[in-house]
Design a protein around this motif. Structure first.
Motif, PDB file in Angstrom:
ATOM      1  N   ASP A  39       1.011  -1.318   0.036  1.00 12.83           N
ATOM      2  CA  ASP A  39       0.009  -0.015   0.011  1.00 12.83           C
ATOM      3  C   ASP A  39       0.912   1.240  -0.024  1.00 12.83           C
ATOM      4  O   ASP A  39       0.460   2.222  -0.660  1.00 12.83           O
ATOM      5  CB  ASP A  39      -0.885  -0.220   1.283  1.00 12.83           C
ATOM      6  N   MET A  43       0.627   3.180  -3.285  1.00 15.80           N
ATOM      7  CA  MET A  43       0.108   4.707  -3.024  1.00 15.80           C
ATOM      8  C   MET A  43       0.756   5.949  -3.532  1.00 15.80           C
ATOM      9  O   MET A  43       0.291   6.943  -3.874  1.00 15.80           O
ATOM     10  CB  MET A  43      -0.463   4.700  -1.694  1.00 15.80           C
ATOM     11  N   SER A  44       2.150   5.688  -3.439  1.00 14.60           N
ATOM     12  CA  SER A  44       3.054   6.786  -3.997  1.00 14.60           C
ATOM     13  C   SER A  44       2.678   7.153  -5.245  1.00 14.60           C
ATOM     14  O   SER A  44       2.763   8.292  -5.787  1.00 14.60           O
ATOM     15  CB  SER A  44       4.566   6.400  -3.499  1.00 14.60           C
ATOM     16  N   SER A  47      -1.535   7.811  -5.970  1.00 15.34           N
ATOM     17  CA  SER A  47      -2.186   9.121  -5.734  1.00 15.34           C
ATOM     18  C   SER A  47      -2.076  10.031  -6.729  1.00 15.34           C
ATOM     19  O   SER A  47      -3.050  11.041  -6.641  1.00 15.34           O
ATOM     20  CB  SER A  47      -1.404   9.631  -4.462  1.00 15.34           C
ATOM     21  N   THR A  61      -5.650  14.863  -0.531  1.00 18.03           N
ATOM     22  CA  THR A  61      -4.667  13.747  -0.861  1.00 18.03           C
ATOM     23  C   THR A  61      -4.166  13.508   0.234  1.00 18.03           C
ATOM     24  O   THR A  61      -3.861  12.259   0.574  1.00 18.03           O
ATOM     25  CB  THR A  61      -3.768  14.315  -1.861  1.00 18.03           C
ATOM     26  N   GLU A  62      -3.798  14.387   1.177  1.00 14.73           N
ATOM     27  CA  GLU A  62      -3.137  14.059   2.230  1.00 14.73           C
ATOM     28  C   GLU A  62      -4.157  12.974   3.311  1.00 14.73           C
ATOM     29  O   GLU A  62      -3.519  12.085   3.954  1.00 14.73           O
ATOM     30  CB  GLU A  62      -2.812  15.307   3.064  1.00 14.73           C
ATOM     31  N   THR A  65      -4.256   9.594   2.006  1.00 14.16           N
ATOM     32  CA  THR A  65      -2.848   8.986   1.999  1.00 14.16           C
ATOM     33  C   THR A  65      -2.737   8.492   3.326  1.00 14.16           C
ATOM     34  O   THR A  65      -2.622   7.457   3.673  1.00 14.16           O
ATOM     35  CB  THR A  65      -1.657   9.974   1.404  1.00 14.16           C
ATOM     36  N   ARG A 119      -9.981   2.554   2.563  1.00 16.81           N
ATOM     37  CA  ARG A 119      -8.568   2.657   3.131  1.00 16.81           C
ATOM     38  C   ARG A 119      -8.641   2.897   4.564  1.00 16.81           C
ATOM     39  O   ARG A 119      -7.711   2.211   5.181  1.00 16.81           O
ATOM     40  CB  ARG A 119      -8.117   4.075   2.730  1.00 16.81           C
ATOM     41  N   TRP A 180      -5.104   3.143 -11.258  1.00 14.77           N
ATOM     42  CA  TRP A 180      -5.169   3.457  -9.815  1.00 14.77           C
ATOM     43  C   TRP A 180      -6.130   2.355  -9.094  1.00 14.77           C
ATOM     44  O   TRP A 180      -5.881   1.938  -8.170  1.00 14.77           O
ATOM     45  CB  TRP A 180      -5.419   4.896  -9.280  1.00 14.77           C
ATOM     46  N   TYR A 293       5.764   7.959   0.466  1.00 11.88           N
ATOM     47  CA  TYR A 293       4.335   8.162  -0.222  1.00 11.88           C
ATOM     48  C   TYR A 293       4.552   9.421  -1.083  1.00 11.88           C
ATOM     49  O   TYR A 293       4.228   9.429  -2.053  1.00 11.88           O
ATOM     50  CB  TYR A 293       3.434   8.572   0.949  1.00 11.88           C
ATOM     51  N   TYR A 294       5.229  10.264  -0.705  1.00 14.37           N
ATOM     52  CA  TYR A 294       5.383  11.624  -1.480  1.00 14.37           C
ATOM     53  C   TYR A 294       6.616  11.829  -2.220  1.00 14.37           C
ATOM     54  O   TYR A 294       6.707  12.953  -2.650  1.00 14.37           O
ATOM     55  CB  TYR A 294       5.025  12.860  -0.382  1.00 14.37           C
ATOM     56  N   THR A 427       2.222  11.891   7.901  1.00 14.43           N
ATOM     57  CA  THR A 427       1.560  11.717   6.495  1.00 14.43           C
ATOM     58  C   THR A 427       0.501  12.687   6.080  1.00 14.43           C
ATOM     59  O   THR A 427       0.603  13.004   4.940  1.00 14.43           O
ATOM     60  CB  THR A 427       1.148  10.125   6.286  1.00 14.43           C
TER      61      THR A 427
END
Length: 490
Positions: A39, A43-44, A47, A61-62, A65, A119, A180, A293-294, A427
């Motif tokens: 995940d 997800m990185s 997203s 988005t935050e 995630t 999620r 996605w 993630y980012y 996150t």
């Protein structure tokens, strides 16, 4: 009295050999952790396409995630009591089933609220998995190879991240309307495999002892020991530790544990809590989950606009992380926990500082020089590598092995809950904080936190290599403590 002593006497020069049955059980139990890793990795990249398809804001988005990490808090809190009630093995199955439902909801989500709900469900499953996997493996493993086997959950998290990156890269060319969904929905397949495979695993011998099933515990120990004599010695240690803790009770269901942990802890238990909560706090305060993630957003802000190139860079980072977590696992029982933890945490601090310097130059430069971008990519790879040497695997090892038998499941659940809260907060605020102080400022802040973590670990975390679970609590006792054997082992 200690398990290491029996290992020296019984197996001699073969003490370091990994028991094949224990290895197989640890491998299967830890496979659950691949769900979280997948995940994080998938997800990185996903997203970026979710933002494009569902027109999400930065805040949405935050939240999307980070909500998985926030909800995993509830799974972590519930997992301790659940595993004391129904056993470690069935709790692993429960974790897989919950995550499967979440994965299906995410893959079929027609809207942002629906996707968010998926999620949230998946997060509860992740919370269960993160606590129960390391506890089961620690309770099953012989002392001399417990470091290697207990690091399996982090290995599978890392493998899952790499798989997520590979899936991102493979599906980048598919329409954003569907790619996605496929990325997130594929997580359901490992959950099914884990749930089926776990049915062939034995129950934890320590849980069996706590529930009066001594003959069954002996059968499991014979399979995970090098000889019947070693199995008998290990069983006697477990029985003595539990009897000193609760007397002759043969049907332990976790009653009274939270009181002993949080309301009236002994000095030794209080130090154990500080150590377990501290290492879990700093694991996520490093920003590991948020960086993974980012990273595409960070590199995108640095001028890398090609999505396929972004996914390719992710794969390189995933391979680096996977390699070094394997290195750490192989040397945990040789060099010990402390040296690798201190090396890894100091390396994370330096890597984050360097990443901050590179990000600062990229932000200040209009032409985005390639050499600065290269420094950023190398710094991210170094960050992930040092994390995988120290904080990544050793957090799960420590969390599972330092609590006394009667307190282990629920004590670990408290520590892992802190882990999940910090991960969720960082996150869900990473992009917002970066807007306020820039990515460079955020990386420098995280670097400072890791300097504090290194000092904390140096003074608080003892070496547990080669010691039995029944003996480790003595490391947290000091002269003058008003303790007794009954309190110490409870």
């Amino acid at each position: 009295m200690e398990e290491t002593g029996s290992s020296h006497a019984v197996s001699g020069r073969k003490k370091q050999r990994v028991n094949k049955y224990a290895f197989a059980c640890a491998l299967l139990a830890s496979t659950n952790s691949i769900l979280l890793g997948y995940d994080i990795g998938v997800m990185s990249g996903a997203s970026l396409f979710i933002q494009q398809t569902l027109k999400l804001t930065v805040t949405e988005t935050e939240v999307l995630t980070g909500i998985l990490n926030v909800m995993s808090l509830f799974g972590s809190l519930l997992s301790g009591k659940t595993s004391d009630l129904i056993g470690r093995r069935y709790t692993i199955i429960l974790a897989s089933g919950t995550f499967l439902i979440g994965a299906l909801l995410m893959g079929l989500a027609p809207s942002f609220p629906f996707l968010l709900a998926g999620r949230m469900v998946a997060g509860i499953g992740v919370g269960y998995a993160l606590m129960i996997g390391p506890v089961y493996v620690a309770e099953l493993s012989p002392a001399m190879t417990r470091g290697l086997l207990s690091s399996f959950p982090e290995i599978f998290i890392t493998v899952g991240i790499l798989l997520g990156y590979i899936v991102n890269f493979s599906l980048t060319g598919v329409s954003p309307k569907y790619n996605w969904r496929i990325m997130l929905g594929l997580a359901g397949f490992p959950a099914i495999i884990v749930a089926i495979g776990v049915m062939s695993m034995p129950e934890s011998p320590r849980w069996l002892v706590m529930n009066g099933k001594h003959d069954e515990a002996k059968r499991v120990l014979r399979k995970t020991s090098e000889s019947d004599e070693e199995a008998e010695t290990r069983l006697a240690e477990m029985e003595k530790a539990f009897e000193e803790a609760v007397g002759a009770s043969a049907n332990f269901r976790g009653q009274g544990v939270w009181k002993e942990l949080l309301i009236k802890p002994s000095p030794a238990v209080r130090r154990i809590l500080v150590a377990a909560i501290g290492i879990n706090f700093f694991m996520q305060a490093s920003g590991n989950d948020a960086v993974i993630y980012y990273t595409p957003q960070v590199l995108k802000a640095a001028g890398v606009m090609n999505k396929r190139l972004l996914m390719g860079i992710n794969i390189v980072m995933g391979m680096s992380k996977t390699f070094f977590v394997l290195v750490s696992a192989l040397f945990l029982d040789h060099y010990g926990r402390r040296p690798l933890l201190l090396l890894g945490t100091a390396g994370v601090a330096v890597s984050l500082f360097t990443l901050g310097v590179g990000s600062h130059f990229l932000t200040a430069s209009h032409d985005k020089p390639a050499w600065v971008l290269a420094i950023c990519v190398v710094s991210i790879c170094a960050f992930l590598s040092f994390f995988s040497i120290g904080l990544g695997p050793i957090t799960w090892v420590y969390s599972a092995e330092i609590f006394p038998m009667r307190l282990r499941a629920q004590g670990s659940s408290i520590a892992v809950s802190v882990n999940r809260v910090v991960s969720g907060v960082i996150t869900m605020s990473f992009l917002t904080v970066a807007k306020k102080i820039t990515f460079a400022g955020e990386f420098w802040l995280l670097s400072g936190i890791m300097v504090v973590a290194t000092v904390f670990f140096y003074f608080v975390m003892p070496e547990t290599k080669g010691r039995s679970l029944e003996q480790i609590q003595a490391l947290f006792e000091k002269k003058g403590d008003d303790t007794s054997p009954k309190v110490d082992d409870s």
